[in-house]
Enzyme design. Structure first.
Site, mmCIF file in Angstrom:
data_model
loop_
_atom_site.group_PDB
_atom_site.id
_atom_site.type_symbol
_atom_site.label_atom_id
_atom_site.label_comp_id
_atom_site.label_asym_id
_atom_site.label_seq_id
_atom_site.Cartn_x
_atom_site.Cartn_y
_atom_site.Cartn_z
ATOM 1 N N CYS A 1 0.835 -1.207 0.000
ATOM 2 C CA CYS A 1 0.000 0.000 0.000
ATOM 3 C C CYS A 1 0.869 1.256 0.000
ATOM 4 C CB CYS A 1 -0.906 -0.012 1.235
ATOM 5 S SG CYS A 1 -2.001 1.407 1.302
ATOM 6 N N CYS B 1 0.814 4.785 6.832
ATOM 7 C CA CYS B 1 0.220 4.627 8.173
ATOM 8 C C CYS B 1 1.225 3.884 9.071
ATOM 9 C CB CYS B 1 -1.081 3.840 8.083
ATOM 10 S SG CYS B 1 -2.178 4.468 6.790
ATOM 11 N N CYS C 1 0.782 0.136 10.236
ATOM 12 C CA CYS C 1 0.268 -0.904 9.338
ATOM 13 C C CYS C 1 1.349 -1.794 8.720
ATOM 14 C CB CYS C 1 -0.555 -0.250 8.226
ATOM 15 S SG CYS C 1 -1.423 -1.482 7.231
ATOM 16 N N CYS D 1 -16.219 -8.941 6.512
ATOM 17 C CA CYS D 1 -15.553 -7.684 6.146
ATOM 18 C C CYS D 1 -14.350 -7.950 5.236
ATOM 19 C CB CYS D 1 -15.109 -6.955 7.408
ATOM 20 S SG CYS D 1 -14.305 -5.392 7.021
ATOM 21 N N CYS E 1 -19.413 -6.054 4.577
ATOM 22 C CA CYS E 1 -18.656 -4.856 4.953
ATOM 23 C C CYS E 1 -17.387 -4.837 4.100
ATOM 24 C CB CYS E 1 -18.296 -4.939 6.436
ATOM 25 S SG CYS E 1 -17.306 -3.555 7.019
ATOM 26 N N CYS F 1 -18.899 2.294 9.446
ATOM 27 C CA CYS F 1 -18.121 1.612 10.468
ATOM 28 C C CYS F 1 -16.846 2.450 10.619
ATOM 29 C CB CYS F 1 -17.793 0.193 9.994
ATOM 30 S SG CYS F 1 -16.666 -0.686 11.073
ATOM 31 N N ARG G 1 -16.976 -2.339 18.629
ATOM 32 C CA ARG G 1 -16.230 -3.587 18.396
ATOM 33 C C ARG G 1 -14.894 -3.606 19.114
ATOM 34 N NH1 ARG G 1 -15.610 -3.897 13.127
ATOM 35 N NH2 ARG G 1 -17.825 -4.240 13.095
HETATM 36 N N1 SAM Z 1 -6.616 0.518 3.451
HETATM 37 C C1 SAM Z 1 -7.841 0.683 4.092
HETATM 38 C C2 SAM Z 1 -7.849 1.818 5.070
HETATM 39 O O1 SAM Z 1 -6.808 2.196 5.559
HETATM 40 O O2 SAM Z 1 -8.933 2.299 5.368
HETATM 41 C C3 SAM Z 1 -8.356 -0.561 4.767
HETATM 42 C C4 SAM Z 1 -7.515 -1.465 5.607
HETATM 43 S S1 SAM Z 1 -6.828 -0.846 7.131
HETATM 44 C C5 SAM Z 1 -5.803 -2.190 7.492
HETATM 45 C C6 SAM Z 1 -8.158 -0.811 8.274
HETATM 46 C C7 SAM Z 1 -7.864 -0.399 9.708
HETATM 47 O O3 SAM Z 1 -7.197 -1.456 10.390
HETATM 48 C C8 SAM Z 1 -6.983 0.790 9.959
HETATM 49 O O4 SAM Z 1 -7.646 1.994 9.798
HETATM 50 C C9 SAM Z 1 -6.581 0.586 11.414
HETATM 51 O O5 SAM Z 1 -7.518 1.181 12.278
HETATM 52 C C10 SAM Z 1 -6.624 -0.933 11.561
HETATM 53 N N2 SAM Z 1 -5.274 -1.467 11.736
HETATM 54 C C11 SAM Z 1 -4.366 -1.683 10.763
HETATM 55 N N3 SAM Z 1 -3.216 -2.153 11.265
HETATM 56 C C12 SAM Z 1 -3.390 -2.256 12.603
HETATM 57 C C13 SAM Z 1 -2.554 -2.662 13.682
HETATM 58 N N4 SAM Z 1 -1.298 -3.044 13.476
HETATM 59 N N5 SAM Z 1 -3.051 -2.636 14.921
HETATM 60 C C14 SAM Z 1 -4.332 -2.228 15.133
HETATM 61 N N6 SAM Z 1 -5.160 -1.821 14.154
HETATM 62 C C15 SAM Z 1 -4.693 -1.821 12.907
HETATM 63 C C1 DTB Z 2 -10.661 -2.278 11.941
HETATM 64 O O1 DTB Z 2 -10.897 -1.255 12.596
HETATM 65 N N1 DTB Z 2 -9.837 -3.240 12.325
HETATM 66 C C2 DTB Z 2 -9.741 -4.269 11.324
HETATM 67 C C3 DTB Z 2 -10.777 -3.814 10.276
HETATM 68 N N2 DTB Z 2 -11.197 -2.551 10.759
HETATM 69 C C4 DTB Z 2 -10.433 -3.785 8.857
HETATM 70 C C5 DTB Z 2 -8.359 -4.482 10.847
HETATM 71 C C6 DTB Z 2 -7.395 -4.871 11.942
HETATM 72 C C7 DTB Z 2 -6.081 -5.137 11.344
HETATM 73 C C8 DTB Z 2 -5.117 -5.677 12.328
HETATM 74 C C9 DTB Z 2 -3.768 -5.876 11.786
HETATM 75 C C10 DTB Z 2 -3.644 -6.898 10.687
HETATM 76 O O2 DTB Z 2 -4.251 -7.980 10.730
HETATM 77 O O3 DTB Z 2 -2.886 -6.616 9.772
HETATM 78 FE FE1 SF4 Z 3 -2.758 1.184 3.463
HETATM 79 FE FE2 SF4 Z 3 -2.552 0.005 5.823
HETATM 80 FE FE3 SF4 Z 3 -2.875 2.626 5.700
HETATM 81 FE FE4 SF4 Z 3 -4.911 0.984 4.995
HETATM 82 S S1 SF4 Z 3 -4.012 1.204 7.006
HETATM 83 S S2 SF4 Z 3 -4.220 2.812 3.912
HETATM 84 S S3 SF4 Z 3 -3.752 -0.714 4.116
HETATM 85 S S4 SF4 Z 3 -1.101 1.482 4.934
#
Ligand code: SAM
Ligand code: DTB
Ligand code: SF4
Length: 344
Positions: free
Chosen positions: A75, A79, A82, A119, A150, A210, A282
């Site tokens: 991506c 972030c 992530c 989701c 979702c 959500c 959640r």
């Molecule tokens: N790319 C899309 C976005 O950013 O909206 C969708 C996927 S993103 C992985 C969805 C959410 O997962 C993020 O906004 C964050 O709140 C959560 N998330 C991602 N990595 C995480 C982590 N290491 N620990 C906790 N929550 C995480």
């Molecule tokens: C949200 O708030 N948490 C979920 C879902 N929306 C998409 C994602 C959590 C991701 C946790 C880290 C991972 O599995 O990479």
């Molecule tokens: Fe990309 Fe992860 Fe950020 Fe979602 S949370 S926009 S997957 S870097």
């Protein structure tokens, strides 16, 4: 006596009840008021949250959601939390968008294993029109299985949001993640306003929102209060509010972040419940690091939705048998798909 649904209330009783409930739905929270909630003695905060929770939900029911990463890694966003950001050094193998058949096969299995909401997450900055046809098929297929659908696909245009709604997508997940003030310490490739713009497009499309965030990224209590206040003061409360505990992934900017204090985390759940009484709150990522007792406190404070299944998007989630044992021990049962939450 069976639990009453919102519609079952007798008219006399119901009018009073509805008025009392309506007064709890507010969109005018000040920062000071929310910080005052955070500063309450723990028992007072939990009592208030649980009392509100019982006016809108059966506290012994929990929504069981399942996640699937339909497009993993690579991506362009940065972030800091992530594992899927191309800026992180996590060694994660990037993959292409899964086929519709493969997604529906996984969804079928998730349904058999008890999930009611499905989701689909993609590691995209924004949705591209070229992927729309496949996504619509996935959404239709998930709906045809009797699952609530979702998706979380990054930023959307109004046209894209409208098309996803038309295809039958029930919820769109798009988190604000943290406070407006702390946002650029975590993400620099988009702005807080970008997030709000997509949420507005989703709201206008008629899909359910959500939206939540992450606890444990080094934010202050004031940041947590600001994040929840912004969600509560949106024109409509999100229907679903995921509260994630940061999973500190090796190779990301936040790899060394310490776990948040569990009592302080429970306070976030309680404040979310008080501010957004009708939302499904959640208990999202990070349950692997939580004790059974901490999760039980979160449920008491108003959490009523979890992710089930051994994997989230890229990281582990508690094993299904472990979750089943916990819910059994607590006397909690899963909510059916599209079931109107019942009042205790
Ligand atoms: N790319 C899309 C976005 O950013 O909206 C969708 C996927 S993103 C992985 C969805 C959410 O997962 C993020 O906004 C964050 O709140 C959560 N998330 C991602 N990595 C995480 C982590 N290491 N620990 C906790 N929550 C995480
Ligand atoms: C949200 O708030 N948490 C979920 C879902 N929306 C998409 C994602 C959590 C991701 C946790 C880290 C991972 O599995 O990479
Ligand atoms: Fe990309 Fe992860 Fe950020 Fe979602 S949370 S926009 S997957 S870097």
């Amino acid at each position: 006596m069976p639990a009453q649904t919102k519609q079952d209330k007798t008219p006399a009783n119901g009018l009073e009840q509805n008025k009392a409930q309506a007064e709890l739905i507010r969109h005018d929270w000040t920062q000071e008021q929310v910080q005052t909630l955070f500063a309450l003695p723990f028992n007072d905060l939990l009592f208030q949250a649980h009392y509100i929770h019982r006016q809108f939900f059966n506290p012994n029911q929990v929504q069981l959601c399942r996640l699937l990463s339909i497009k993993t890694g690579g991506c362009p966003e940065d972030c800091g939390y992530c594992s899927q950001s191309a800026h992180a050094k996590t060694g994660l193998q990037a993959s292409k968008l899964m086929s519709v058949d493969a997604v529906l096969e996984t969804a079928t299995k998730a349904k058999q294993e008890g999930a009611t909401r499905y989701c689909m997450g993609a590691a995209w900055r924004n949705l591209k029109d070229r992927d729309m046809a496949a996504l619509k098929e996935m959404i239709k297929g998930v709906r045809a299985l009797g699952l609530e659908s979702c998706a979380t696909l990054g930023m959307l245009t109004q046209q894209q949001a409208d098309e996803l709604a038309e295809a039958g997508l029930d919820y769109y997940n798009h988190n604000i993640d943290t406070s407006k003030e702390f946002y650029d310490k975590i993400i620099t490739t988009r702005t807080f306003q970008d997030r709000l713009d997509t949420l507005e497009a989703v709201r206008k499309s008629g899909m359910k929102i959500c939206c939540g965030g992450i606890i444990g990224m080094g934010e202050s209590v004031a940041d947590r209060a600001n994040m929840l206040r912004i969600l509560a003061n949106l024109p409509q409360h999100p229907d679903s509010v995921p509260i994630n505990q940061l999973i500190a992934v090796a190779g990301t900017a936040l790899e060394n972040a310490p776990l948040p204090n569990p009592i302080e985390f429970v306070r976030c759940i309680a404040v979310a419940r008080i501010l957004m009484p009708r939302a499904s709150v959640r208990l999202s990522a990070g349950r692997e690091e939580m004790s059974d007792e901490m999760q039980a406190l979160c449920f008491f404070a108003g959490a009523n939705s979890i992710f089930v299944g051994d994997e989230l998007l890229t990281k582990a989630n508690p094993a299904q048998e472990k979750d089943k044992a916990l819910l059994d021990q607590l006397g909690m049962t899963g909510l059916a798909a599209f079931e109107e939450p019942a009042i205790a």
